[in-house]
Design a protein around this motif. Structure first.
Motif, PDB file in Angstrom:
ATOM      1  N   TRP A  29      -3.996   3.439  -3.889  1.00 46.41           N
ATOM      2  CA  TRP A  29      -2.660   3.611  -3.327  1.00 46.41           C
ATOM      3  C   TRP A  29      -1.780   2.483  -3.846  1.00 46.41           C
ATOM      4  CZ3 TRP A  29      -2.030   7.907  -0.364  1.00 46.41           C
ATOM      5  CH2 TRP A  29      -3.206   8.519   0.087  1.00 46.41           C
ATOM      6  N   HIS A  30      -0.577   2.817  -4.294  1.00 44.99           N
ATOM      7  CA  HIS A  30       0.373   1.794  -4.728  1.00 44.99           C
ATOM      8  C   HIS A  30       1.202   1.385  -3.517  1.00 44.99           C
ATOM      9  CE1 HIS A  30       3.944   0.010  -6.606  1.00 44.99           C
ATOM     10  NE2 HIS A  30       3.051  -0.429  -7.463  1.00 44.99           N
ATOM     11  N   VAL A  31       1.198   0.093  -3.225  1.00 46.42           N
ATOM     12  CA  VAL A  31       1.857  -0.431  -2.028  1.00 46.42           C
ATOM     13  C   VAL A  31       3.012  -1.331  -2.445  1.00 46.42           C
ATOM     14  CG1 VAL A  31       1.556  -1.881   0.022  1.00 46.42           C
ATOM     15  CG2 VAL A  31      -0.303  -0.374  -0.719  1.00 46.42           C
ATOM     16  N   THR A  32       4.160  -1.132  -1.815  1.00 47.18           N
ATOM     17  CA  THR A  32       5.294  -2.044  -1.952  1.00 47.18           C
ATOM     18  C   THR A  32       5.632  -2.538  -0.554  1.00 47.18           C
ATOM     19  OG1 THR A  32       6.147  -0.798  -3.834  1.00 47.18           O
ATOM     20  CG2 THR A  32       7.670  -2.319  -2.754  1.00 47.18           C
ATOM     21  N   LEU A  33       5.485  -3.832  -0.340  1.00 50.35           N
ATOM     22  CA  LEU A  33       5.731  -4.452   0.952  1.00 50.35           C
ATOM     23  C   LEU A  33       6.951  -5.355   0.816  1.00 50.35           C
ATOM     24  CD1 LEU A  33       4.447  -4.889   3.830  1.00 50.35           C
ATOM     25  CD2 LEU A  33       3.387  -6.936   2.849  1.00 50.35           C
ATOM     26  N   SER A  34       7.955  -5.141   1.659  1.00 49.51           N
ATOM     27  CA  SER A  34       9.176  -5.957   1.648  1.00 49.51           C
ATOM     28  C   SER A  34       9.213  -6.806   2.907  1.00 49.51           C
ATOM     29  CB  SER A  34      10.415  -5.068   1.591  1.00 49.51           C
ATOM     30  OG  SER A  34      10.392  -4.279   0.425  1.00 49.51           O
ATOM     31  N   VAL A  35       9.511  -8.087   2.741  1.00 51.90           N
ATOM     32  CA  VAL A  35       9.595  -9.024   3.863  1.00 51.90           C
ATOM     33  C   VAL A  35      10.895  -9.805   3.751  1.00 51.90           C
ATOM     34  CG1 VAL A  35       7.087  -9.244   4.147  1.00 51.90           C
ATOM     35  CG2 VAL A  35       8.280 -10.772   2.584  1.00 51.90           C
ATOM     36  N   SER A  36      11.392 -10.258   4.892  1.00 47.92           N
ATOM     37  CA  SER A  36      12.597 -11.096   4.856  1.00 47.92           C
ATOM     38  C   SER A  36      12.672 -11.958   6.105  1.00 47.92           C
ATOM     39  CB  SER A  36      13.865 -10.248   4.721  1.00 47.92           C
ATOM     40  OG  SER A  36      14.133  -9.553   5.906  1.00 47.92           O
ATOM     41  N   GLY A  37      13.536 -12.975   6.024  1.00 46.43           N
ATOM     42  CA  GLY A  37      13.719 -13.890   7.143  1.00 46.43           C
ATOM     43  C   GLY A  37      14.626 -15.020   6.745  1.00 46.43           C
ATOM     44  N   SER A  62       4.937 -10.106  -7.446  1.00 48.55           N
ATOM     45  CA  SER A  62       5.788 -10.470  -6.314  1.00 48.55           C
ATOM     46  C   SER A  62       7.117 -10.922  -6.885  1.00 48.55           C
ATOM     47  CB  SER A  62       5.185 -11.632  -5.519  1.00 48.55           C
ATOM     48  OG  SER A  62       3.968 -11.284  -4.940  1.00 48.55           O
ATOM     49  N   ARG A  63       8.168 -10.500  -6.228  1.00 46.33           N
ATOM     50  CA  ARG A  63       9.512 -10.984  -6.570  1.00 46.33           C
ATOM     51  C   ARG A  63      10.058 -11.625  -5.311  1.00 46.33           C
ATOM     52  NH1 ARG A  63      12.937  -6.322  -9.000  1.00 46.33           N
ATOM     53  NH2 ARG A  63      12.425  -5.401  -6.999  1.00 46.33           N
ATOM     54  N   TYR A  64      10.824 -12.689  -5.478  1.00 46.05           N
ATOM     55  CA  TYR A  64      11.258 -13.410  -4.293  1.00 46.05           C
ATOM     56  C   TYR A  64      12.638 -14.024  -4.487  1.00 46.05           C
ATOM     57  CZ  TYR A  64       9.998 -17.543  -6.978  1.00 46.05           C
ATOM     58  OH  TYR A  64       9.922 -18.501  -7.956  1.00 46.05           O
ATOM     59  N   ALA A  65      13.280 -14.275  -3.373  1.00 47.98           N
ATOM     60  CA  ALA A  65      14.526 -15.029  -3.274  1.00 47.98           C
ATOM     61  C   ALA A  65      14.358 -15.934  -2.054  1.00 47.98           C
ATOM     62  CB  ALA A  65      15.718 -14.091  -3.119  1.00 47.98           C
ATOM     63  N   ALA A  66      15.376 -16.708  -1.731  1.00 49.58           N
ATOM     64  CA  ALA A  66      15.259 -17.668  -0.636  1.00 49.58           C
ATOM     65  C   ALA A  66      15.017 -17.004   0.716  1.00 49.58           C
ATOM     66  CB  ALA A  66      16.509 -18.542  -0.570  1.00 49.58           C
ATOM     67  N   LEU A 100       2.660 -18.808   4.082  1.00 44.43           N
ATOM     68  CA  LEU A 100       3.797 -17.910   3.848  1.00 44.43           C
ATOM     69  C   LEU A 100       4.935 -18.226   4.810  1.00 44.43           C
ATOM     70  CD1 LEU A 100       1.671 -14.656   3.519  1.00 44.43           C
ATOM     71  CD2 LEU A 100       2.875 -15.817   1.654  1.00 44.43           C
ATOM     72  N   PRO A 101       6.171 -17.941   4.417  1.00 44.42           N
ATOM     73  CA  PRO A 101       7.304 -18.166   5.331  1.00 44.42           C
ATOM     74  C   PRO A 101       7.156 -17.286   6.584  1.00 44.42           C
ATOM     75  CG  PRO A 101       8.077 -17.682   3.101  1.00 44.42           C
ATOM     76  CD  PRO A 101       6.608 -17.432   3.121  1.00 44.42           C
ATOM     77  N   PRO A 102       7.800 -17.672   7.677  1.00 44.63           N
ATOM     78  CA  PRO A 102       7.703 -16.901   8.922  1.00 44.63           C
ATOM     79  C   PRO A 102       8.616 -15.666   8.902  1.00 44.63           C
ATOM     80  CG  PRO A 102       9.120 -18.781   9.261  1.00 44.63           C
ATOM     81  CD  PRO A 102       8.591 -18.888   7.856  1.00 44.63           C
ATOM     82  N   TRP A 103       8.461 -14.864   7.892  1.00 47.02           N
ATOM     83  CA  TRP A 103       9.294 -13.682   7.722  1.00 47.02           C
ATOM     84  C   TRP A 103       8.631 -12.469   8.345  1.00 47.02           C
ATOM     85  CZ3 TRP A 103      10.312 -14.443   1.774  1.00 47.02           C
ATOM     86  CH2 TRP A 103      11.163 -15.535   1.595  1.00 47.02           C
ATOM     87  N   GLU A 104       9.432 -11.429   8.533  1.00 46.19           N
ATOM     88  CA  GLU A 104       8.883 -10.185   9.075  1.00 46.19           C
ATOM     89  C   GLU A 104       8.878  -9.105   7.999  1.00 46.19           C
ATOM     90  OE1 GLU A 104      11.219  -8.101  12.022  1.00 46.19           O
ATOM     91  OE2 GLU A 104      13.074  -8.886  11.174  1.00 46.19           O
ATOM     92  N   ILE A 105       7.999  -8.135   8.197  1.00 46.89           N
ATOM     93  CA  ILE A 105       7.945  -6.987   7.296  1.00 46.89           C
ATOM     94  C   ILE A 105       9.135  -6.095   7.616  1.00 46.89           C
ATOM     95  CG2 ILE A 105       6.636  -4.931   6.636  1.00 46.89           C
ATOM     96  CD1 ILE A 105       4.085  -6.519   7.400  1.00 46.89           C
ATOM     97  N   VAL A 106       9.932  -5.783   6.593  1.00 43.17           N
ATOM     98  CA  VAL A 106      11.118  -4.948   6.791  1.00 43.17           C
ATOM     99  C   VAL A 106      11.034  -3.634   6.018  1.00 43.17           C
ATOM    100  CG1 VAL A 106      12.621  -6.898   7.363  1.00 43.17           C
ATOM    101  CG2 VAL A 106      12.400  -6.157   4.967  1.00 43.17           C
ATOM    102  N   GLY A 107       9.995  -3.465   5.220  1.00 39.23           N
ATOM    103  CA  GLY A 107       9.850  -2.219   4.473  1.00 39.23           C
ATOM    104  C   GLY A 107       8.434  -2.056   3.959  1.00 39.23           C
TER     105      GLY A 107
END
Length: 137
Positions: A29-37, A62-66, A100-107
C-alpha cells in the motif's frame, strides 16, 4: 435476525468474474501521511525525519517546512484497514524515539499498488518519490 454475507464486486465485473486473492496474503500500500503544527527549527525537523526513516525502513521520502511535513512510504499489510491503522500510529509511536515535532496528523491517503501505478501512468497521481530521502518543500 438473519445475517447475509456481503461480497464486493469490482465495477464492470459480474459476480463470477471477481479476482480471487487470498485474504491473509499481505499486499503493498502506498501511504502519504501529512502532519502539521507550530513552527519548529528546520534542522530539528530534518534530523527527526531522517531518524524516522532509519526507524521505519520502508520510508521513501519526506518533505518538510517549518510547520508541516509529508511522509510517503510503502506499507505491507493484509488490507487497507491494517495499512491505515499502522500509518495513523506511525507519528505518535515514533514521536519520542525520533524526537518528532508535536504535530498532529492532518491527512492520510492509502492506495494499493495497482492504483498508485495507474495514477502515475495517467499523469495525475503522486509523482514517483525521487529523489528518495528527506527534503524541504
Amino acid at each position: 435476525m438473519r445475517r447475509v454475507a456481503l461480497t464486493s464486486v469490482v465495477a464492470g465485473e459480474s459476480l463470477g468474474e471477481q479476482h480471487q486473492q487470498p485474504e491473509d496474503q499481505p499486499r503493498l500500500w502506498h501511504v502519504t501521511l501529512s502532519v502539521s503544527g507550530p513552527d519548529a527549527p528546520l534542522a530539528d525537523i530534518r534530523r527527526a525525519l531522517e531518524q524516522l526513516a532509519h526507524d521505519h525502513p520502508f520510508l521513501l521520502t519526506s518533505r518538510y517546512a517549518a510547520d508541516h511535513a509529508e511522509i510517503r512510504y510503502w506499507e505491507e499489510a493484509r488490507d487497507l484497514h491494517d495499512a491505515a491503522a499502522v500509518a495513523l500510529r506511525l507519528w505518535g509511536e515514533h514521536r519520542q524515539s525520533a524526537q518528532l515535532p508535536p504535530w498532529e496528523i492532518v491527512g492520510l491517503e492509502v492506495i494499493d499498488r495497482d492504483t498508485y501505478h495507474q495514477r502515475v501512468a495517467e499523469g495525475y497521481g503522486p509523482a514517483p518519490a525521487t529523489p528518495v530521502g528527506v527534503h524541504p518543500f
